[in-house]
Design an enzyme around this catalytic site. Structure first.
Site, mmCIF file in Angstrom:
data_model
loop_
_atom_site.group_PDB
_atom_site.id
_atom_site.type_symbol
_atom_site.label_atom_id
_atom_site.label_comp_id
_atom_site.label_asym_id
_atom_site.label_seq_id
_atom_site.Cartn_x
_atom_site.Cartn_y
_atom_site.Cartn_z
ATOM 1 N N LEU A 1 38.929 106.010 67.013
ATOM 2 C CA LEU A 1 38.185 105.244 68.010
ATOM 3 C C LEU A 1 37.986 103.864 67.401
ATOM 4 O O LEU A 1 37.579 103.764 66.241
ATOM 5 C CB LEU A 1 36.835 105.886 68.326
ATOM 6 C CG LEU A 1 36.831 107.140 69.212
ATOM 7 C CD1 LEU A 1 35.432 107.738 69.285
ATOM 8 C CD2 LEU A 1 37.347 106.828 70.621
ATOM 9 N N ASP A 2 38.287 102.815 68.156
ATOM 10 C CA ASP A 2 38.144 101.487 67.572
ATOM 11 C C ASP A 2 36.676 101.141 67.364
ATOM 12 O O ASP A 2 35.771 101.861 67.798
ATOM 13 C CB ASP A 2 38.873 100.426 68.406
ATOM 14 C CG ASP A 2 38.323 100.293 69.815
ATOM 15 O OD1 ASP A 2 37.099 100.389 69.995
ATOM 16 O OD2 ASP A 2 39.125 100.076 70.742
ATOM 17 N N LYS A 3 36.427 100.033 66.693
ATOM 18 C CA LYS A 3 35.070 99.666 66.286
ATOM 19 C C LYS A 3 34.107 99.595 67.469
ATOM 20 O O LYS A 3 32.950 100.036 67.373
ATOM 21 C CB LYS A 3 35.107 98.319 65.565
ATOM 22 C CG LYS A 3 33.747 97.824 65.102
ATOM 23 C CD LYS A 3 33.843 96.443 64.469
ATOM 24 C CE LYS A 3 32.451 95.910 64.119
ATOM 25 N NZ LYS A 3 32.511 94.528 63.593
#
Length: 277
Positions: free
Chosen positions: A139-141
Site C-alpha cells: 500500500l503506498d504511503k
C-alpha cells in the site's frame, strides 16, 4: 556314352541372423525432487528466512554457507532435506509460519528500511519477531487499510499471482460527485500513460455535498492503479482504504493494530489463491 547326371545342388541355407540382445536400458537423469533439490535462494525462501531477492543479495555478498563452505553462486543447487545452511555463521532452520494482518495508517511506507528516514509499516510490528516477515503486496504511503505480513513465501506468491485473481476491495473518497457516465467509464476501463486499467467492480457508496465514496474491486495489482484510473478522468483521490482481500475483511481492527489470522481466515485465503486445490 551315357550322359552324366548332375546331382541337384543342395539349397543354400539362409544366412543365420545374429542373435538379438535386449537394448541396454536408457538412463533417465534423476529428477530434482520437488521441495528437496532447490536453488540456494529458493531454499532460504522456503525456510522462511527471507525473500528470494534478499537471499540472492546475501549469497552474492558472501554471507551464506552450506556445510561450512561459503557459497556465492546464486544458482547453486542444494538438497533442502540434508543441507546445513548458515547465514553469518548462524544455522538457518525452518521457521514456524506466521500470518498477520495490519490496519495500515496513512503516512507509513511499505518497506523495512527507508532511505529518507520516514516511518514504515514495521513500526507497527514491534511486538512481533519480524526479522523474516515480509508484506504480502503493498500500500503506498498515502493509502491505508488491510495489509498482510507473512514469512510463508509460497502463500505470498500464490496470493499475489495475477493468475489467481484474488480480489482486493477498496473504499475510495474522491473530490467530486460522479455521474453515471463516470462510473460506467471506470467499469469499462480507462487508459493511463498508454496502459489499459480496469476494475472488476465499481459502485457508489455514498455522496456528500462536494465529494463521494466509491467501492472499487480489483483482481490485479498494478502500481497505483486506482489513483491512475481516477486521474485519467480528472478525479483526485482524497482517501484510499483497502477493506478486504478475498473474503478477509478489515473489520473493526483499529488503525495501527496487528493481529494473527485465524485458521479459518488463512484456509479461506489459501483456497481462493489455489493452494487448497
Amino acid at each position: 556314352m551315357k550322359p552324366t547326371r548332375q546331382r541337384p545342388r543342395p539349397a543354400a541355407r539362409p544366412a543365420s541372423r545374429p542373435t538379438s540382445r535386449p537394448a541396454a536400458p536408457t538412463r533417465t537423469p534423476a529428477k530434482k525432487q520437488d521441495g528437496q533439490r532447490v536453488t540456494l535462494p529458493r531454499a532460504l525462501s522456503k525456510l522462511g528466512y527471507c525473500s528470494r531477492t534478499q537471499a540472492e543479495d546475501l549469497i552474492r555478498n558472501g554471507h551464506v554457507s552450506v556445510g561450512g563452505k561459503t557459497i556465492t553462486d546464486t544458482e547453486a543447487w542444494i538438497d533442502l532435506a540434508t543441507a546445513k545452511i548458515s547465514v553469518d555463521g548462524q544455522p538457518v532452520t525452518a521457521e514456524k509460519f506466521v500470518y498477520l494482518m495490519l490496519n495500515k495508517p496513512r503516512g507509513l511506507v511499505t518497506t523495512r528500511n527507508d532511505p529518507q528516514g520516514r516511518p514504515t509499516v514495521y513500526d507497527c510490528l514491534t511486538q512481533y519477531d519480524n526479522a523474516h516477515l515480509s508484506p504480502v503486496g503493498r500500500l503506498d504511503k498515502a493509502s491505508e487499510g488491510l495489509l498482510l505480513f507473512s514469512n510463508d513465501t509460497q502463500f505470498a506468491n500464490a496470493l499475489l499471482d495475477p493468475k489467481t485473481h484474488v480480489a482486493k476491495t477498496y473504499h475510495v473518497q474522491i473530490d467530486q460527485l460522479p455521474d453515471a457516465a463516470t462510473l460506467e467509464a471506470l467499469r469499462k476501463g480507462v487508459t493511463h500513460d498508454g496502459e489499459f486499467l480496469s476494475a472488476r467492480r465499481v459502485e457508489l457508496l455514498r455522496e456528500g455535498d462536494k465529494n463521494a465514496w466509491l467501492e472499487i474491486e480489483l483482481d490485479e495489482g498494478k502500481n497505483r492503479q486506482i489513483r491512475r484510473m481516477l486521474e485519467s478522468l480528472d478525479i483526485s483521490t482524497l482517501r484510499l482504504v483497502r477493506v478486504a482481500i478475498g473474503d478477509l475483511m478489515l473489520g473493526e481492527l483499529e488503525k495501527g493494530a496487528v493481529r494473527a489470522l485465524t485458521d479459518a481466515e488463512l484456509a479461506g485465503l489459501k483456497r481462493q489463491s489455489g493452494m487448497g486445490r
